[in-house]
Design a protein around this motif. Structure first.
Motif, mmCIF file in Angstrom:
data_model
loop_
_atom_site.group_PDB
_atom_site.id
_atom_site.type_symbol
_atom_site.label_atom_id
_atom_site.label_comp_id
_atom_site.label_asym_id
_atom_site.label_seq_id
_atom_site.Cartn_x
_atom_site.Cartn_y
_atom_site.Cartn_z
ATOM 1 N N ALA A 180 7.431 43.293 0.847
ATOM 2 C CA ALA A 180 6.750 42.005 0.995
ATOM 3 C C ALA A 180 7.217 41.323 2.277
ATOM 4 O O ALA A 180 8.409 41.169 2.514
ATOM 5 N N GLY A 181 6.280 40.950 3.111
ATOM 6 C CA GLY A 181 6.603 40.323 4.388
ATOM 7 C C GLY A 181 6.910 41.299 5.497
ATOM 8 O O GLY A 181 7.288 40.896 6.591
ATOM 9 N N ALA A 182 6.750 42.585 5.225
ATOM 10 C CA ALA A 182 7.081 43.596 6.236
ATOM 11 C C ALA A 182 5.969 43.800 7.255
ATOM 12 O O ALA A 182 6.161 44.509 8.228
ATOM 13 N N THR A 183 4.822 43.189 7.026
ATOM 14 C CA THR A 183 3.729 43.295 8.009
ATOM 15 C C THR A 183 3.262 41.890 8.378
ATOM 16 O O THR A 183 3.339 40.949 7.573
ATOM 17 N N THR A 184 2.781 41.743 9.595
ATOM 18 C CA THR A 184 2.272 40.457 10.055
ATOM 19 C C THR A 184 0.866 40.246 9.506
ATOM 20 O O THR A 184 0.279 41.142 8.899
ATOM 21 N N ALA A 185 0.316 39.059 9.729
ATOM 22 C CA ALA A 185 -1.042 38.751 9.281
ATOM 23 C C ALA A 185 -2.067 39.684 9.928
ATOM 24 O O ALA A 185 -3.126 39.951 9.356
ATOM 25 N N MET A 186 -1.739 40.206 11.092
ATOM 26 C CA MET A 186 -2.638 41.122 11.804
ATOM 27 C C MET A 186 -2.431 42.575 11.385
ATOM 28 O O MET A 186 -3.082 43.469 11.898
#
Length: 156
Positions: free
Chosen positions: A128-134
């Protein structure tokens, strides 16, 4: 004779000016005025990074924990929060399990480092949180975040 008297007078006047300058600065009246107060016990945060697909604390991580113990010396450690993290590579379930194992490894290492009588809150965030919104993968998510809440010992 007159030359030596003038020289002696000049030396006395020079010493008087030097000593007069020293007299203008007050001497400490108590030991407390010359002692520097200890730094107050403040909360801090450290991070331990792991190798890929590993929950074993590396040598650098043990060094970070030793430094944390030194920073907490003389203070009351009120609570410690540990959040195990994982990157977005692999299956989400496996990443959650890996982040749990990382958090547990840090909990055990904290006990060995001297944080035995402390309330420990260990959670796992997985990826969780390991990828950005893009959708870009966040680097260096193979870690555990540790927050140490401290305060001074109660006065008796």
């Amino acid at each position: 004779m007159k030359i030596s008297v003038i020289r002696t007078a000049g030396v006395i006047v020079g010493l008087g000016a030097i000593l007069g300058g020293c007299a203008s600065t007050p001497w400490p009246r108590s030991r407390a005025q010359i002692e520097t107060p200890a730094t107050p016990c403040q909360d801090f945060q450290v991070q331990i990074y792991f190798d890929r697909d590993s929950a074993e604390i590396p040598r650098e991580g043990r060094s970070v924990l030793a430094s944390a113990q030194a920073m907490a010396k003389g203070c009351q450690v009120k609570a410690v929060q540990v959040v195990g993290l994982a990157d977005a590579v692999g299956a989400p379930g496996a990443n959650l399990d890996l982040s749990r194992r990382r958090g547990d490894a840090v909990r055990k290492a904290l006990g060995k480092a001297g944080f035995k009588q402390v309330v420990l809150d260990v959670t796992a965030a997985g990826e969780a949180g390991a990828t950005t919104a893009m959708g870009a993968v966040q680097p260096l998510r193979r870690r555990a975040d540790i927050r140490i809440e401290m305060g001074p010992w109660p006065r008796r």
